[in-house]
Design a protein around this motif. Structure first.
Motif, mmCIF file in Angstrom:
data_model
loop_
_atom_site.group_PDB
_atom_site.id
_atom_site.type_symbol
_atom_site.label_atom_id
_atom_site.label_comp_id
_atom_site.label_asym_id
_atom_site.label_seq_id
_atom_site.Cartn_x
_atom_site.Cartn_y
_atom_site.Cartn_z
ATOM 1 N N THR A 180 102.433 -31.401 10.697
ATOM 2 C CA THR A 180 103.803 -31.946 11.315
ATOM 3 C C THR A 180 103.457 -32.628 12.660
ATOM 4 O O THR A 180 103.893 -33.771 12.803
ATOM 5 C CB THR A 180 104.803 -31.212 11.052
ATOM 6 N N GLU A 181 102.956 -31.742 13.746
ATOM 7 C CA GLU A 181 102.973 -32.130 14.822
ATOM 8 C C GLU A 181 102.256 -33.291 15.253
ATOM 9 O O GLU A 181 102.340 -34.271 16.121
ATOM 10 C CB GLU A 181 102.525 -31.054 15.665
ATOM 11 N N THR A 182 101.299 -33.696 14.379
ATOM 12 C CA THR A 182 100.292 -34.902 14.583
ATOM 13 C C THR A 182 100.979 -36.143 13.387
ATOM 14 O O THR A 182 100.990 -37.238 14.005
ATOM 15 C CB THR A 182 98.927 -34.611 14.123
ATOM 16 N N ALA A 183 101.378 -35.734 12.277
ATOM 17 C CA ALA A 183 101.770 -36.760 11.499
ATOM 18 C C ALA A 183 103.151 -36.777 11.047
ATOM 19 O O ALA A 183 103.632 -37.985 10.211
ATOM 20 C CB ALA A 183 100.649 -36.536 10.117
ATOM 21 N N GLY A 184 104.107 -35.926 11.515
ATOM 22 C CA GLY A 184 105.290 -35.940 11.022
ATOM 23 C C GLY A 184 105.332 -35.761 9.649
ATOM 24 O O GLY A 184 104.586 -35.025 8.891
ATOM 25 N N PHE A 185 106.512 -35.779 8.946
ATOM 26 C CA PHE A 185 107.075 -35.714 7.471
ATOM 27 C C PHE A 185 106.720 -36.977 6.779
ATOM 28 O O PHE A 185 106.280 -36.546 5.474
ATOM 29 C CB PHE A 185 108.334 -35.378 7.444
ATOM 30 N N HIS A 186 106.881 -38.093 7.336
ATOM 31 C CA HIS A 186 106.603 -39.117 6.392
ATOM 32 C C HIS A 186 105.214 -39.648 5.875
ATOM 33 O O HIS A 186 104.943 -40.359 5.191
ATOM 34 C CB HIS A 186 107.419 -40.366 6.999
ATOM 35 N N ARG A 187 104.508 -39.077 6.792
ATOM 36 C CA ARG A 187 102.922 -39.272 6.222
ATOM 37 C C ARG A 187 102.343 -37.979 5.419
ATOM 38 O O ARG A 187 101.079 -38.156 5.208
ATOM 39 C CB ARG A 187 101.947 -39.231 7.663
ATOM 40 N N THR A 188 103.347 -37.554 4.762
ATOM 41 C CA THR A 188 102.754 -36.437 3.710
ATOM 42 C C THR A 188 103.238 -36.806 2.612
ATOM 43 O O THR A 188 104.185 -37.640 2.461
ATOM 44 C CB THR A 188 103.407 -35.123 4.083
ATOM 45 N N PRO A 220 95.530 -36.118 11.556
ATOM 46 C CA PRO A 220 94.859 -37.447 12.385
ATOM 47 C C PRO A 220 94.665 -38.536 11.660
ATOM 48 O O PRO A 220 95.032 -39.630 12.046
ATOM 49 C CB PRO A 220 93.564 -36.769 13.366
ATOM 50 N N LEU A 221 93.859 -38.572 10.722
ATOM 51 C CA LEU A 221 93.638 -39.642 9.793
ATOM 52 C C LEU A 221 95.234 -40.110 9.017
ATOM 53 O O LEU A 221 95.315 -41.417 9.117
ATOM 54 C CB LEU A 221 93.010 -39.526 8.448
ATOM 55 N N ALA A 222 96.151 -39.506 8.738
ATOM 56 C CA ALA A 222 97.396 -39.848 8.388
ATOM 57 C C ALA A 222 98.208 -40.213 9.161
ATOM 58 O O ALA A 222 99.204 -41.002 9.012
ATOM 59 C CB ALA A 222 98.000 -38.515 7.332
ATOM 60 N N GLY A 223 98.178 -39.909 10.196
ATOM 61 C CA GLY A 223 98.896 -40.403 11.475
ATOM 62 C C GLY A 223 98.564 -41.945 11.956
ATOM 63 O O GLY A 223 99.025 -42.321 12.937
#
Lengths: 470, 470, 470
Positions: A402-410, A371-374
């Motif tokens: 992934t379901e909350t932040a996708g891949f680009h926020r990792t 949630p923070l990264a999203g």
């Protein structure tokens, strides 16, 4: 005589054959790409001096706490494994190797099993399964290889295709090895130092006064005042950046942040220099300094990575005898949402600020980190770390984030390792698991295959490059 | 009229056919092996006296809190199910059975469904699905079976292939049933008592003075002093060991450990005998006594098992009417890393000391338990317990523990049950799930099949034997 | 030119073909059933006034915090997306839509991706993948559709097959829209208000006195006394019930409950009206009022739903500029077992009382919520909520809850959404995932297919109807 093992081309890919086919295609697209290792613990001296590794034990067992901790749990004394600094002699090293091989079954199902098997097979070309019977033959074969130029650190770095390798360094470090490597036109890997100031931010330490004095000497700044202390930290960060550093790393027990008013910070700092700061004051100061690190990051642009939540040196008798990092650092629960609120309130949307959150407490992945990264453009969900750097834990991480932040926020994969020879195996593990995860999304018609393919490549190229400003 | 059900040979094995084939081979290697049950709650009197079970309800419903709690949640009053001690009369028992059968759909997807189905099918040979229509026929068929010698407890123990069955016993217990069983050459199962001293270590209890007085009588030691109290506990532990006991079991709300200095322990003990110890003192004393239990374990060699983290008797009106263990014990979060640090610092590497950690808080498996079990030679990761003793929870347990601690640092399966007839179903469930887990490792090329086969067998033979010193 | 996407008939069904076949049959049985949406945030005004939606951006982006938060994390300013109330003009709306389409890859693997894709494809019949190239064409196509009568809110509600739609409303709301809808014979959907009194129960708020004065006006009761305050709340609950309301919803940071003695409650209430209640008093009062809400529920029969554990408005600068619900509400850990013990002790078995527990902290599903729902006839395990309302999180929810509580102790799906057009996609997602979960149970021979089929249907019919008393 002993059983043989060999690495299967489909290892870690999904068992379902339709999904496996997709995963194979995705993995094929990344298998040959260079390795970006933006956080780890390989000594830069190894590469700078390029000296041959001594023997199998001091290379693969004595410095690898994943390996010796599990042998210790099986009843093998750490002293018999060369843990704690002084290398074993030839006889001791061979004996330690035998103990390791005899206990090979203890590693079944572990991540170390996967890495060690890859090292034996892919790096040394050995196919015998470790056992009491095969121990000596393996030891001899590895020893013979290590004596050849092809197994010197630089040759291996090149063979492994490591394009970036970050080390972890003390703020007072001269970074001479990094300078030497950077100036060497014959060595292609970019070796970046990482600023790790933990102990300089902990006034509760008995040696705090000595540490900040040393920091002052390194920066050529008088650290007897709080202002000088801040200036010295800022100076050393600039020094690291000038030597190719891209990030600072912080591993305190929690990540609570707060702002002391300058007079109060000054007061505690002065008290700490005399060793008289209370535990409460010392903790408040450390939390304040984590905030200051973020402030400095907004100024110098270094990426900030947080690795909290470890109870270090859990077994004091072992720490006393063998030193730190000897296998008994044990995770504890950690909290990010409230702890980082003051920091993110202030810097969460600041231009150029980047904060990567790692954890050993899986419960925060879906609850707090994703949630923070999203939401915050500054926050990245760090890759699975340490005990979680293993196939099923990695799978759980993707499933939770992934379901909350996708891949680009990792952040992309980090290996965080001292075990130099296992670096390709670790990155290969990650690439296989990401291929498997993406293949599952394709098989369940949640993603088209061209999107999965692009994402698989991004995860080992643009995603780590952006997260770590490479 | 009613639908039929029958147990499939592949139940709980992976759906993927290639993986299932591997799992079948692994399961075949363990399906016929004897059952080792090193922790449970079967009354030893049942076996010692070998009396016939009374009726289906008092056998399968009234004592099984998994079953009656879910019926209660569906709106069935506990009194209608014979909960709380006094058996129902024939009419009431039959009515309770009908209520159970009418609510069969409430159990879909639960572990109880799996066990009950196995009991009906494998133990009684019944294939009708429970329902309002089939209730009476099932009741009559079970009743008829229970009246035959083949369904007496000892005959069943033999039929089930139970080689070891541990019970859970009060420290003051005479262990007469255990003695009788041990002396009976005609009964092959080893029935081992387990020392469960919880209430004797909790000075906050209103009946603490009475309890320790009873303990003193059992040990023939004056427990009016702290020294006498310790001596009595040591004596009763020896008594249990002499009667075949191998472990002590501890289930407090937390596992915090500390050491009081002897004078302080003595002072609190004296105060507790007068009922005047404060809550803080009582808690400190209990935590100190958990440490003392570890100290005694290093002396007498009994294995120590911890089952913390349950809020007992959550619904006071139900507890008041029906007594303890009536379905409303609810888990809470638990912490091991810091709580056990004092104990492990002192005894974690002590010769012969063994500590098995169970939990109802899954978040600690990967975060705390596996890391502890992967370093300390004394620590074992206990099998999934209570609410977690179900197919997917077991799968999560292996996924959370194995990558850090392997298989050898786990305890092997425990059934922890009062439901005697479900013991084979529970162990079969565990064997199937371990076969499935290992098959997955093989299918993903993380383990060779011969290694998986060996591990599957170890998990039901040498692994529990070593963890529980059998 | 741009890639095309289309929704596969098997999306979200298991990759294993045998299991997928079962899942297809289960899904076919529920795919056409009406949608029951017992908790959500669609403005009733939309349906009452049935005005056309303005443009793609103000319909699909500006009000959907799932969507704009992830764009914000990618670096897109919230102001550019029309967040915070004032709709963008045509040019701004088109530009926002382009930003969204250009960042389509950021949504890979997220639940929003699934919903948005379904909306584009199923609701608008569009098959172009969003991208910089396709943005304008998509915008134009959606705009054109929105101008037609078929895309008015009521027509869509009918097309979507929504039989029940619950809204979330302030206790002082006149419920005029609900009344208008109920009185309209031409509109088949039952639109039920939900009583959401959070801010009237929080004396720590600066505007508490104004709020309770407004409450008094709405109820025509003098709320200057604690007795009047309670009477006003009771009155408004009755008013909601008279207008078709079935539940009350509560979202405080924790769910701790306690009972103040009436004099103490009165004292704090009086102090709170003057803005002088301490933080401790305000918290105690709120916890007491949660208990009072349960008491009122036993009297008026409204179902009580709890949605705790969110740190609201994490980034104050964003909250100050754009208002609440703007993407930076971040979950925190939550505790149910001890927190709800006082409430459940008193009302847990009360006739007609129903309590549905939601959480954003997955660790409590197996540890606390399922055990509570598996004993108390009043307690239901609420469906996965908010960040957990996504394929893998839903799968984890079923895996964590079912083995302890079965299916009948769960609430059925809730969509909790403002995104009206995504409602069918969300319910379809849930139905597919339940079909997949049940198919897995069948494939592993834990459930017969006829039972799975019955359960799949119950999960979208009788189960939500019973949990929400519809």
């Amino acid at each position: 005589m002993t059983s043989m093992t060999s690495l299967h081309a489909d290892r870690l890919l999904p068992a379902d054959l339709g999904t496996r086919d997709i995963a194979r295609r995705l993995h094929a697209a990344t298998a040959g790409l260079p390795i970006i290792s933006p956080h780890g613990h390989v000594p830069p001296q190894w590469l700078a001096e390029d000296t041959a590794f001594r023997d199998p034990t001091s290379l693969l067992i004595s410095p690898d706490h994943y390996v010796f901790r599990l042998l210790h749990a099986q009843g093998v004394p750490l002293a018999d494994l060369g843990v704690g600094g002084v290398p074993l002699d030839e006889q001791g090293a061979r004996r330690a190797w035998r103990l390791f091989c005899e206990n090979w079954s203890a590693f079944r199902g572990t991540s170390s099993r996967f890495w060690l098997e890859s090292v034996l097979s892919d790096v040394f070309g050995l196919s015998q399964r470790p056992s009491a019977e095969s121990a000596d033959a393996l030891y001899d074969a590895i020893s013979a290889a290590l004596a050849t130029p092809e197994f010197r650190p630089r040759a291996l770095a090149e063979r492994f295709g490591i394009s970036v390798l970050a080390t972890t360094d003390d703020p007072t470090d001269s970074l001479e090895h990094h300078r030497a490597l950077a100036e060497d036109p014959g060595f292609a890997t970019r070796v970046a130092p990482t600023f790790r100031p933990d102990r300089y931010l902990e006034p509760a330490r008995a040696d705090f006064a000595e540490l900040v004095a040393a920091l002052g000497r390194a920066a050529d700044v008088d650290t007897s005042t709080y202002a000088g202390y801040l200036a010295a930290l800022e100076d050393r960060r600039r020094f690291f950046k000038a030597h190719g550093g891209v990030s600072t790393d912080h591993s305190h027990v929690d990540v609570v942040t707060l702002t002391l008013d300058p007079a109060e910070a000054q007061r505690i700092y002065a008290k700490a220099l005399t060793g008289k700061a209370s535990a409460t004051e010392a903790t408040a100061f450390r939390r304040h300094m984590l905030m200051e690190m973020a402030r400095m990051a907004t100024e110098d642009g270094l990426v900030m990575t947080l690795h909290p939540g470890v109870h270090r040196d859990h077994h004091t008798p072992t720490a006393d005898r063998f030193g730190p990092d000897t296998g008994h650092d044990i995770p504890v629960a950690v909290e990010f949402t409230r702890a980082l609120q003051p920091l993110l309130e202030r810097y969460g949307t600041a231009e150029g600020f980047q904060l990567i959150l790692f954890t050993l407490d899986e419960s925060v992945f879906s609850r707090e980190i994703a949630p923070l990264a999203g939401f915050y453009p500054s926050v990245y969900a760090g890759a699975p770390w340490w005990f979680l750097d293993a196939p099923e834990a990695v799978r759980r991480y993707r499933g939770a984030v992934t379901e909350t932040a996708g891949f680009h926020r990792t952040s992309g994969f980090i290996d965080d390792t001292r075990a130099f020879l296992s670096i390709p195996a670790r990155h290969d593990m990650s690439r296989r698991l990401d291929a498997a995860y993406l293949a599952q999304l394709v098989a369940e018609h949640r993603l088209d295959e061209d999107e999965a393919l692009e994402t698989a490549v991004e995860l080992v190229t643009t995603i780590p490059s952006r997260a770590f400003k490479l």
